[in-house]
Design an enzyme around this catalytic site. Sequence first.
Site: not given
Ligand SMILES: Cc1cc2nc3c(=O)[nH]c(=O)nc-3n(C[C@H](O)[C@H](O)[C@H](O)COP(=O)(O)OP(=O)(O)OC[C@H]3O[C@@H](n4cnc5c(N)ncnc54)[C@H](O)[C@@H]3O)c2cc1C
Length: 599
Positions: A533, A577
């Site tokens: 997270h 979460h």
């Molecule tokens: C294994 C795992 C289990 C988890 N379990 C849970 C759970 O059960 N419940 C929960 O609430 N949360 C869970 N989480 C955490 C939660 O999913 C994340 O905190 C949340 O989805 C993050 O959202 P975000 O939009 O910040 O980033 P992300 O969803 O990571 O989005 C970032 C996106 O940007 C893209 N990206 C990055 N750098 C670049 C670049 N240079 N160029 C183009 N694209 C790029 C990535 O590929 C990705 O698609 C889990 C996470 C993981 C990894």
Amino acid sequence: MKPSFIHNVLATSALLGSHVLAATITDPSQLKVLTYDYVIVGAGNAGLVVANRLTENSNVTVLVLEAGVSDEGVVSVMAPFLGTTVTPNTPFDWNYTVAPQVGLDNRSFPYPRGRLLGGCSSANYLLHQYAPNDDWNRLANVTGDPNWAWDNMSKYVQRHEDFVAPSDGHDPTGQFIPALHSTTGEVPVSLPVFNQSIDARVIATTKQLAEFPFNEDTSMIQQALGTGWVQSTMSKGVRRSSSNTYLADANTRPNLTVVINAMVVKLLSTASPSGIPAFQSVVFTDGRSTSGTPTFTVQATKEVILSAGSIGTPQILQLSGIGNSADLTPLNIPVLVNSPMVGRNLIDHTLLPNMFSVKGNDSYDDTLRDPVQLQNAINQWATNKTGFISNNLINHYGFARVNSSLITIPDPSSGPNSPHFEMLFVNFWLDPAVSVPSTGNFLTIVTVLLTPTSRGTVTIRSTNPFDAPLIDPHMLTTDFDVTAMRESVKAIKRFAAAPAWSDYVIGPFGNLSATADADIDAYVRQHSTTIFHPTGTASMTSKNSTNGVVNPDFTVKGTSGLRIVDLSVLPFIPASHPQGPVYLLAERAADIIKGVVAQ
Ligand SMILES: Cc1cc2nc3c(=O)[nH]c(=O)nc-3n(C[C@H](O)[C@H](O)[C@H](O)COP(=O)(O)OP(=O)(O)OC[C@H]3O[C@@H](n4cnc5c(N)ncnc54)[C@H](O)[C@@H]3O)c2cc1C
Ligand SMILES: *[C@@H]1O[C@H](CO)[C@@H](O)[C@H](O)[C@H]1NC(C)=O
Ligand SMILES: *[C@@H]1O[C@H](CO)[C@@H](O)[C@H](O)[C@H]1NC(C)=O
Ligand SMILES: *[C@@H]1O[C@H](CO)[C@@H](O)[C@H](O)[C@H]1NC(C)=O
Ligand SMILES: *[C@@H]1O[C@H](CO)[C@@H](O)[C@H](O)[C@H]1NC(C)=O
Ligand SMILES: *[C@@H]1O[C@H](CO)[C@@H](O)[C@H](O)[C@H]1NC(C)=O
Ligand SMILES: *[C@@H]1O[C@H](CO)[C@@H](O)[C@H](O)[C@H]1NC(C)=O
Ligand SMILES: *[C@@H]1O[C@H](CO)[C@@H](O)[C@H](O)[C@H]1NC(C)=O
Ligand SMILES: *[C@@H]1O[C@H](CO)[C@@H](O)[C@H](O)[C@H]1NC(C)=O
Ligand SMILES: *[C@@H]1O[C@H](CO)[C@@H](O)[C@H](O)[C@H]1NC(C)=O
Ligand SMILES: *[C@@H]1O[C@H](CO)[C@@H](O)[C@H](O)[C@H]1NC(C)=O
Ligand SMILES: *[C@@H]1O[C@H](CO)[C@@H](O)[C@H](O)[C@H]1NC(C)=O
Ligand SMILES: *[C@@H]1O[C@H](CO)[C@@H](O)[C@H](O)[C@H]1NC(C)=O
């Protein structure tokens, strides 16, 4: 260290035609239009919410650039129970590892991040809740923006959530409070759909031990503390991510263009009438490349929105010359915007898998060890989306506080009704670092530190965007954090000593048997890892503060034409979460960008 959840899964066959990616371009060189109103970097959890909402207006053009691949038809992504197999070290992962952790006996371990449509919402374990009300109230306080208070954020639950009947057809009365939920939003959320043999024991414990009360609704909308039935982003036995909801619903809009395999390498400073540096030009390359050439450049006439997550966002900022000069100058990167907190304030939840040996064959361990049984279960899921593979990993979790007599610093939780730690009740051996022994049956009670006071960093190592940044969550480097983990271990031992478990639990496995504080602490440092997270690496502070990266309206301090919308902006990690909070903050960001709420 060998990741070990489930070894035997065949996750390659494409079975589902769940959504058609009509507007998705798979080869970056095929992108013909190079100017858009908005360019969103990252088709992840947050980015696809913003993409959907902005393109509700057909006059607005939006380009989304995603480094990773499609999620379409990937069995391990779509089957809820197989969430642990999507990462680490797969074609859907960035394959990061953490720096050796001084608080964890200098161990390093994988640090998975989804690298596919939906980002981590396609790679996570589906658990869904919204953080304690006081987490949002604290955010309103520290940002000086009352719109962040829970009373003002709760309206986004209506827009985000579509609570669905569990697909096994059981009556969920008493497992949630219907009045708290929405059935009008984008993302289906479901109660468990397959009973597990430990369910009755968990519920019985909440009646036998006053310390562990039952919580009728674990969304945290009304109450954060207590133990109850998990809510998961799934419906009809299939995971629901931001990709197969928000994107699927917007994908046929002519003004939304999504490019996969498009890795952003930096933002360029562009002319700015206001004199404040603008960053409305985005350079990207083929995400399947390792050389980073050729590159392509697109322009945003209105704004660039960084949604690359808590690792990708600070990495791109630093590569673009927006960061702490102490990080950039040694790499000879010109400091275009001195923003000292970029990549600082990395916060993560520490996870500790605690195993008990149990009697009988009711746990899933034998099934998960046997490739034939497991494949049969996956085949059943593929046929009609039933069986334990259609369900999430767990059916219950609980949230609790550390006794205040043990807290010698200002309480790091957001309020007296917010938890310090979490307990997840798992009907099998679940340890990301250590494989299940070849014999034996297990109960795992994972504990998670929800209010860590340790802080870490994300820092690029070179000007090469393909070099993974140095990621150091700096776990368990404060007394409070170690004390809270120790107390969580003592708490789950009391939980497993309830009468409900007396004919089932044989005893603690391995060093969980430790009883002296120093021995428990040693056990904690030997086995703790991450629950994935990472938060806070581009944190939000009040408009007048320079001690942060973004303003309460997501604009990046010291720049124009640039916002950040992802989990990196929260200055404190949610005590839950985090995907629910990500969905809500992205909905709010879209409202702000569209100008439908005042700033
Ligand atoms: C294994 C795992 C289990 C988890 N379990 C849970 C759970 O059960 N419940 C929960 O609430 N949360 C869970 N989480 C955490 C939660 O999913 C994340 O905190 C949340 O989805 C993050 O959202 P975000 O939009 O910040 O980033 P992300 O969803 O990571 O989005 C970032 C996106 O940007 C893209 N990206 C990055 N750098 C670049 C670049 N240079 N160029 C183009 N694209 C790029 C990535 O590929 C990705 O698609 C889990 C996470 C993981 C990894
Ligand atoms: C789109 O633009 C047209 C022409 O300027 C205008 O008439 C219409 O109202 C706009 N639609 C929206 C939803 O803004
Ligand atoms: C991560 O590792 C897997 C397995 O080796 C590989 O297929 C994938 O390409 C790697 N991802 C990245 C971003 O290097
Ligand atoms: C961890 O590494 C640091 C720095 O290299 C060292 O000082 C420390 O003794 C190590 N700790 C353990 C438990 O090995
Ligand atoms: C917000 O700030 C006010 C005034 O300082 C304080 O009384 C209140 O407890 C704070 N609330 C939270 C949730 O931090
Ligand atoms: C900045 O804003 C915050 C929140 O509104 C306020 O608490 C603080 O006093 C302000 N600081 C200055 C220097 O104006
Ligand atoms: C926040 O919500 C409350 C209750 O709905 C409302 O009265 C108030 O006006 C809102 N505040 C802001 C700043 O929007
Ligand atoms: C599963 O458990 C719940 C709650 O105990 C119960 O309502 C339901 O009927 C059970 N389902 C099956 C298939 O046994
Ligand atoms: C946006 O849609 C209009 C028609 O609705 C179309 O003319 C235009 O090409 C579209 N732009 C993009 C970038 O898709
Ligand atoms: C558990 O299963 C194993 C192998 O399937 C069997 O040998 C053993 O007798 C079973 N134990 C119990 C308690 O049922
Ligand atoms: C689903 O398929 C399994 C066998 O693969 C079967 O046992 C089960 O009855 C089916 N369930 C439904 C609801 O069709
Ligand atoms: C907290 O600790 C104090 C001192 O050890 C003890 O008296 C009290 O009962 C504890 N409270 C709870 C709720 O366990
Ligand atoms: C258990 O603790 C002892 C003493 O700290 C240590 O030597 C041993 O490696 C630990 N066992 C495991 C499995 O971590």
